[in-house]
Design a protein around this motif. Structure first.
Motif, PDB file in Angstrom:
ATOM      1  N   LEU A 270       7.814 -40.249  66.517  1.00 30.91           N
ATOM      2  CA  LEU A 270       8.750 -41.327  66.229  1.00 30.91           C
ATOM      3  C   LEU A 270       8.609 -42.463  67.241  1.00 30.91           C
ATOM      4  N   VAL A 271       8.537 -42.124  68.516  1.00 27.69           N
ATOM      5  CA  VAL A 271       8.404 -43.134  69.567  1.00 27.69           C
ATOM      6  C   VAL A 271       7.100 -43.912  69.410  1.00 27.69           C
ATOM      7  N   SER A 272       6.009 -43.231  69.080  1.00 26.25           N
ATOM      8  CA  SER A 272       4.724 -43.917  68.880  1.00 26.25           C
ATOM      9  C   SER A 272       4.814 -44.934  67.751  1.00 26.25           C
ATOM     10  N   GLY A 273       5.418 -44.530  66.657  1.00 26.03           N
ATOM     11  CA  GLY A 273       5.576 -45.434  65.527  1.00 26.03           C
ATOM     12  C   GLY A 273       6.465 -46.624  65.855  1.00 26.03           C
ATOM     13  N   ILE A 274       7.553 -46.377  66.566  1.00 24.05           N
ATOM     14  CA  ILE A 274       8.457 -47.464  66.952  1.00 24.05           C
ATOM     15  C   ILE A 274       7.763 -48.421  67.912  1.00 24.05           C
ATOM     16  N   TYR A 275       7.036 -47.882  68.883  1.00 26.03           N
ATOM     17  CA  TYR A 275       6.325 -48.716  69.854  1.00 26.03           C
ATOM     18  C   TYR A 275       5.340 -49.648  69.141  1.00 26.03           C
ATOM     19  N   ALA A 276       4.541 -49.092  68.257  1.00 26.26           N
ATOM     20  CA  ALA A 276       3.562 -49.911  67.526  1.00 26.26           C
ATOM     21  C   ALA A 276       4.275 -50.958  66.670  1.00 26.26           C
ATOM     22  N   ALA A 277       5.337 -50.550  65.995  1.00 23.33           N
ATOM     23  CA  ALA A 277       6.070 -51.486  65.140  1.00 23.33           C
ATOM     24  C   ALA A 277       6.693 -52.612  65.955  1.00 23.33           C
ATOM     25  N   ARG A 278       7.195 -52.300  67.131  1.00 20.64           N
ATOM     26  CA  ARG A 278       7.788 -53.335  67.991  1.00 20.64           C
ATOM     27  C   ARG A 278       6.749 -54.365  68.421  1.00 20.64           C
ATOM     28  N   LEU A 279       5.488 -53.956  68.456  1.00 25.06           N
ATOM     29  CA  LEU A 279       4.417 -54.882  68.820  1.00 25.06           C
ATOM     30  C   LEU A 279       3.723 -55.449  67.584  1.00 25.06           C
ATOM     31  N   GLY A 280       4.334 -55.251  66.417  1.00 23.56           N
ATOM     32  CA  GLY A 280       3.843 -55.869  65.197  1.00 23.56           C
ATOM     33  C   GLY A 280       2.766 -55.113  64.458  1.00 23.56           C
ATOM     34  N   VAL A 281       2.570 -53.828  64.747  1.00 28.42           N
ATOM     35  CA  VAL A 281       1.544 -53.034  64.063  1.00 28.42           C
ATOM     36  C   VAL A 281       2.220 -51.906  63.300  1.00 28.42           C
ATOM     37  N   ARG A 282       1.963 -51.866  61.996  1.00 20.30           N
ATOM     38  CA  ARG A 282       2.487 -50.772  61.177  1.00 20.30           C
ATOM     39  C   ARG A 282       1.352 -49.794  60.941  1.00 20.30           C
ATOM     40  N   ALA A 283       1.585 -48.545  61.249  1.00 24.32           N
ATOM     41  CA  ALA A 283       0.530 -47.535  61.171  1.00 24.32           C
ATOM     42  C   ALA A 283      -0.007 -47.357  59.755  1.00 24.32           C
ATOM     43  N   THR A 284       0.805 -47.615  58.755  1.00 22.79           N
ATOM     44  CA  THR A 284       0.372 -47.410  57.371  1.00 22.79           C
ATOM     45  C   THR A 284      -0.227 -48.666  56.759  1.00 22.79           C
ATOM     46  N   GLU A 285      -0.159 -49.785  57.455  1.00 25.49           N
ATOM     47  CA  GLU A 285      -0.650 -51.052  56.922  1.00 25.49           C
ATOM     48  C   GLU A 285      -2.174 -51.060  56.842  1.00 25.49           C
ATOM     49  N   GLY A 286      -2.685 -51.332  55.668  1.00 26.25           N
ATOM     50  CA  GLY A 286      -4.130 -51.440  55.489  1.00 26.25           C
ATOM     51  C   GLY A 286      -4.853 -50.104  55.520  1.00 26.25           C
ATOM     52  N   ALA A 287      -4.127 -49.019  55.588  1.00 29.77           N
ATOM     53  CA  ALA A 287      -4.762 -47.699  55.650  1.00 29.77           C
ATOM     54  C   ALA A 287      -4.588 -46.989  54.312  1.00 29.77           C
ATOM     55  N   ARG A 288      -5.609 -46.308  53.913  1.00 28.20           N
ATOM     56  CA  ARG A 288      -5.514 -45.476  52.716  1.00 28.20           C
ATOM     57  C   ARG A 288      -5.303 -44.045  53.162  1.00 28.20           C
ATOM     58  N   MET A 289      -4.227 -43.457  52.702  1.00 27.56           N
ATOM     59  CA  MET A 289      -3.954 -42.059  53.024  1.00 27.56           C
ATOM     60  C   MET A 289      -4.693 -41.193  52.013  1.00 27.56           C
ATOM     61  N   SER A 290      -5.627 -40.419  52.468  1.00 25.44           N
ATOM     62  CA  SER A 290      -6.338 -39.528  51.558  1.00 25.44           C
ATOM     63  C   SER A 290      -5.673 -38.159  51.597  1.00 25.44           C
ATOM     64  N   TRP A 291      -5.535 -37.569  50.440  1.00 22.65           N
ATOM     65  CA  TRP A 291      -4.843 -36.285  50.331  1.00 22.65           C
ATOM     66  C   TRP A 291      -5.559 -35.183  51.098  1.00 22.65           C
ATOM     67  N   TRP A 292      -6.891 -35.223  51.109  1.00 21.71           N
ATOM     68  CA  TRP A 292      -7.599 -34.144  51.810  1.00 21.71           C
ATOM     69  C   TRP A 292      -7.334 -34.194  53.304  1.00 21.71           C
ATOM     70  N   ARG A 293      -7.053 -35.375  53.850  1.00 22.69           N
ATOM     71  CA  ARG A 293      -6.738 -35.479  55.282  1.00 22.69           C
ATOM     72  C   ARG A 293      -5.297 -35.089  55.563  1.00 22.69           C
ATOM     73  N   MET A 294      -4.414 -35.303  54.590  1.00 24.03           N
ATOM     74  CA  MET A 294      -3.005 -34.956  54.757  1.00 24.03           C
ATOM     75  C   MET A 294      -2.722 -33.500  54.403  1.00 24.03           C
ATOM     76  N   ALA A 295      -3.618 -32.860  53.660  1.00 24.75           N
ATOM     77  CA  ALA A 295      -3.389 -31.505  53.172  1.00 24.75           C
ATOM     78  C   ALA A 295      -3.043 -30.506  54.279  1.00 24.75           C
ATOM     79  N   PRO A 296      -3.777 -30.461  55.395  1.00 28.86           N
ATOM     80  CA  PRO A 296      -3.417 -29.477  56.424  1.00 28.86           C
ATOM     81  C   PRO A 296      -1.997 -29.668  56.977  1.00 28.86           C
ATOM     82  N   VAL A 297      -1.590 -30.907  57.172  1.00 29.71           N
ATOM     83  CA  VAL A 297      -0.244 -31.170  57.686  1.00 29.71           C
ATOM     84  C   VAL A 297       0.798 -30.765  56.648  1.00 29.71           C
ATOM     85  N   LEU A 298       0.543 -31.098  55.385  1.00 28.36           N
ATOM     86  CA  LEU A 298       1.480 -30.723  54.333  1.00 28.36           C
ATOM     87  C   LEU A 298       1.593 -29.209  54.202  1.00 28.36           C
ATOM     88  N   VAL A 299       0.460 -28.507  54.273  1.00 28.22           N
ATOM     89  CA  VAL A 299       0.482 -27.046  54.194  1.00 28.22           C
ATOM     90  C   VAL A 299       1.280 -26.461  55.355  1.00 28.22           C
TER      91      VAL A 299
END
Length: 145
Positions: free
Chosen positions: A81-110
């Motif tokens: 949460l802190v990492s995301g807030i820090y980046a957002a406060r400096l004008g960078v959104r972690a999800t901006e311009g990024a494509r989330m691929s399911w195969w990369r998210m699968a281990p975290v979801l599992v």
């Protein structure tokens, strides 16, 4: 809000102090980039291992492990949460311009689903129960309702 104003906010200054970002180590660009990449790898590994540990704790330990599971979730969740807030406060959104691929998210979801199932199945002495989730919420935030 200008870039300098963003950097002067109390949150960004505190995060920079915690991260020791004024250290001379960060002045050389290649060193800084390599360290940032290494930190990202380590951070992701910490998230995966934290979710795996929380899932294993609740499945193995049952209801007595619940407070420890909540601590592990906090230990990996708050820095995220802190990492995301820090980046957002400096004008960078972690999800901006990024494509989330399911195969990369699968281990975290599992890992998340294994932990969530463990909380529902093993988190209370009577098995699957919504009261486990509600009780955890009330224990963590007693004044929330």
């Amino acid at each position: 809000m200008g870039d300098e104003t963003k950097r002067d906010s109390w949150f960004v200054r505190a995060a920079a102090a915690v991260g020791d970002l004024g250290n001379p180590f960060y002045r050389e660009e290649r060193r800084r980039d390599v360290w940032n990449e290494a930190s990202a790898v380590g951070f992701q590994l910490m998230l995966w291992l934290g979710l795996a540990a929380a899932g294993a704790m609740i499945w193995i330990g049952g209801p007595p492990a619940l407070p420890y599971v909540l601590v592990v979730i906090g230990v990996v969740g708050v820095p995220s949460l802190v990492s995301g807030i820090y980046a957002a406060r400096l004008g960078v959104r972690a999800t901006e311009g990024a494509r989330m691929s399911w195969w990369r998210m699968a281990p975290v979801l599992v890992l998340f689903l294994v932990m969530a199932a463990g909380l529902l199945v093993r988190g209370s002495s009577d098995g699957v129960s919504a009261s486990t989730v509600w009780g955890s919420w009330r224990a963590a935030w007693p004044s929330s309702g």
